[in-house]
Write a protein that holds these residues in place. Structure first.
Motif, PDB file in Angstrom:
ATOM      1  N   VAL A  30       0.901  -1.080   0.054  1.00  0.00           N
ATOM      2  CA  VAL A  30       0.044  -0.168  -0.069  1.00  0.00           C
ATOM      3  C   VAL A  30       0.894   1.002   0.186  1.00  0.00           C
ATOM      4  N   ASP A  31       0.528   2.129  -0.855  1.00  0.00           N
ATOM      5  CA  ASP A  31       1.338   3.064  -0.984  1.00  0.00           C
ATOM      6  C   ASP A  31       0.596   4.720  -0.934  1.00  0.00           C
ATOM      7  N   GLY A  32      -0.603   4.444  -0.751  1.00  0.00           N
ATOM      8  CA  GLY A  32      -1.453   5.675  -0.478  1.00  0.00           C
ATOM      9  C   GLY A  32      -2.502   5.535   0.536  1.00  0.00           C
ATOM     10  N   ILE A  33      -3.039   6.367   1.124  1.00  0.00           N
ATOM     11  CA  ILE A  33      -4.129   6.284   2.097  1.00  0.00           C
ATOM     12  C   ILE A  33      -5.072   7.349   2.015  1.00  0.00           C
ATOM     13  N   PHE A  34      -6.401   7.185   1.580  1.00  0.00           N
ATOM     14  CA  PHE A  34      -7.464   8.339   1.854  1.00  0.00           C
ATOM     15  C   PHE A  34      -8.091   8.025   3.009  1.00  0.00           C
ATOM     16  N   ALA A  35      -8.009   8.810   3.854  1.00  0.00           N
ATOM     17  CA  ALA A  35      -8.660   8.631   5.305  1.00  0.00           C
ATOM     18  C   ALA A  35     -10.045   9.659   5.337  1.00  0.00           C
ATOM     19  N   SER A  36     -11.115   9.178   5.559  1.00  0.00           N
ATOM     20  CA  SER A  36     -12.367  10.135   5.369  1.00  0.00           C
ATOM     21  C   SER A  36     -12.781  11.230   6.642  1.00  0.00           C
ATOM     22  N   SER A  37     -11.598  11.229   7.417  1.00  0.00           N
ATOM     23  CA  SER A  37     -11.423  12.326   8.524  1.00  0.00           C
ATOM     24  C   SER A  37     -10.201  12.211   8.894  1.00  0.00           C
ATOM     25  N   ASP A  38      -9.835  13.818   9.145  1.00  0.00           N
ATOM     26  CA  ASP A  38      -8.423  13.947   9.809  1.00  0.00           C
ATOM     27  C   ASP A  38      -8.163  13.031  11.006  1.00  0.00           C
ATOM     28  N   VAL A  39      -9.020  12.935  11.884  1.00  0.00           N
ATOM     29  CA  VAL A  39      -9.061  11.966  12.889  1.00  0.00           C
ATOM     30  C   VAL A  39      -8.698  10.436  12.517  1.00  0.00           C
ATOM     31  N   LEU A  40      -9.013   9.971  11.425  1.00  0.00           N
ATOM     32  CA  LEU A  40      -8.759   8.833  10.989  1.00  0.00           C
ATOM     33  C   LEU A  40      -7.051   8.859  10.368  1.00  0.00           C
ATOM     34  N   ALA A  41      -7.204  10.053   9.751  1.00  0.00           N
ATOM     35  CA  ALA A  41      -5.960  10.110   8.991  1.00  0.00           C
ATOM     36  C   ALA A  41      -4.551  10.322   9.962  1.00  0.00           C
ATOM     37  N   ILE A  42      -4.862  10.929  11.391  1.00  0.00           N
ATOM     38  CA  ILE A  42      -3.921  11.007  12.482  1.00  0.00           C
ATOM     39  C   ILE A  42      -3.618   9.335  13.132  1.00  0.00           C
TER      40      ILE A  42
END
Length: 324
Positions: free
Chosen positions: A232-244
């Motif tokens: 996996v070389d990319g992540i789209f997280a559907s909120s900044d909380v998830l991204a963090i």
């Protein structure tokens, strides 16, 4: 303490006339309005809000219901609501439902009993029928409760499309979508934007994991996923909380961001600028969302007609150092 009787005596009018002026009910001549306003100013009269609410069955209190006050998005939203309400002479009561139906019902019923003027709702634990039965003005913020209830939100489908397109443009070939809770309209729209975009790129692989909008849950789920999916070389997280949460998981696995893994969040919370690396995100105009919802609610409280029940603001990609 100056009373309504003192104001009437100073202005040379009856107590009933002063009462009609304060409550905005009944006829008052322009001359009477002027002398009452002058008396109020000279005596520095402050209306007794409790007594007034008992008389009018209405206060200047606005209830703001949020699902999780620990999510940094909601304090930022609350600040905008409070600022706008204060400017217009209203007071905000913040109610944290903890994503529990019983608590949400408790807060709504309690504020109704205390003659709240209206509600701004950022939760969706209850059925639309329940909200429709509330006699007070309601505005939905960052959630869609019912087509009949005025709503202020961001174009979440477009925002997710922008994020996904950007990851692909930066060279990502294997993208993980960390989507939000199933059934939550905001999460569903962002998931839709991601999936619809991926249909246009059959040579790009993708996978999905689902998480509540919670740091710890996102971290654990992304950690478990990345352990067995090193490609996996990319992540789209559907909120900044998830991204963090995802960023912390990558750090624990010694996965370099953005060298090995690029990451885009969604919301644009201030915390994103404090991370290392700083978080690339699809930013909502959080302050404008809160302001627009509060202004809309005040219009409803004050009896103005609402022409458009849906206010949808655009999302903007903010590029920082979690992407190449």
């Amino acid at each position: 303490m100056v009373t309504i009787k003192d104001v009437g005596k100073h202005a040379g009018v009856s107590v009933a006339t002063v009462s009609r002026y304060l409550n905005g009910k009944g006829y008052i001549s322009d001359e009477a309005k002027k002398v009452i306003e002058k008396a109020i100013k000279e005596l520095d009269y402050k209306p007794n809000q409790l007594a007034r609410s008992l008389s009018t069955k209405k206060t200047n209190i606005i209830g703001l219901l949020v699902p999780d006050i620990t999510n940094p998005f909601f304090p930022e939203l609350a600040r905008a609501v409070e600022d706008t309400a204060y400017t217009n002479g209203y007071t905000v009561v913040l109610c944290n439902s903890g994503e529990q139906k019983d608590r949400e019902i408790h807060y709504i019923e309690s504020l109704q009993q205390k003659y709240a003027a209206g509600f701004i709702v950022t939760t969706n634990q209850l059925e639309a029928d329940y909200y429709r039965k509330i006699s007070l003005p309601i505005v939905a913020l960052d959630r869609r409760l019912d087509p009949a209830i005025p709503t202020v939100t961001t174009n979440n489908i477009d925002g997710a499309t922008i994020a996904t397109e950007y990851l692909i443009a930066r060279g990502c070939k294997h993208i993980l979508c960390v989507r939000g809770p199933v059934g939550l309209d905001v999460a569903e729209d962002r998931f839709t934007g991601f999936m619809e975009t991926m249909k246009n790129y059959p040579n790009i692989s993708s996978d999905i994991i689902t998480s509540q909008f919670d740091f710890d849950e996102a971290e654990k789920k992304v950690f478990d996923y990345l352990k067995t999916h090193e490609f996996v070389d990319g992540i789209f997280a559907s909120s900044d909380v998830l991204a963090i949460g995802a960023m912390k998981a990558a750090h624990s696995l010694d996965v370099q961001i953005p060298g090995e893994l690029q990451l885009v969040g969604f919301d644009g919370i201030s915390m994103g600028k404090l991370l290392t690396p700083e978080l690339t995100t699809v930013a909502q105009d959080i302050y404008k969302l809160g302001t627009a919802a509060t202004e809309l609610l005040i219009q409803k409280i004050e009896g103005h007609e609402i022409e458009n029940n849906l206010t949808e603001l655009p999302a903007t990609l903010v590029i920082r150092s979690s992407t190449k």
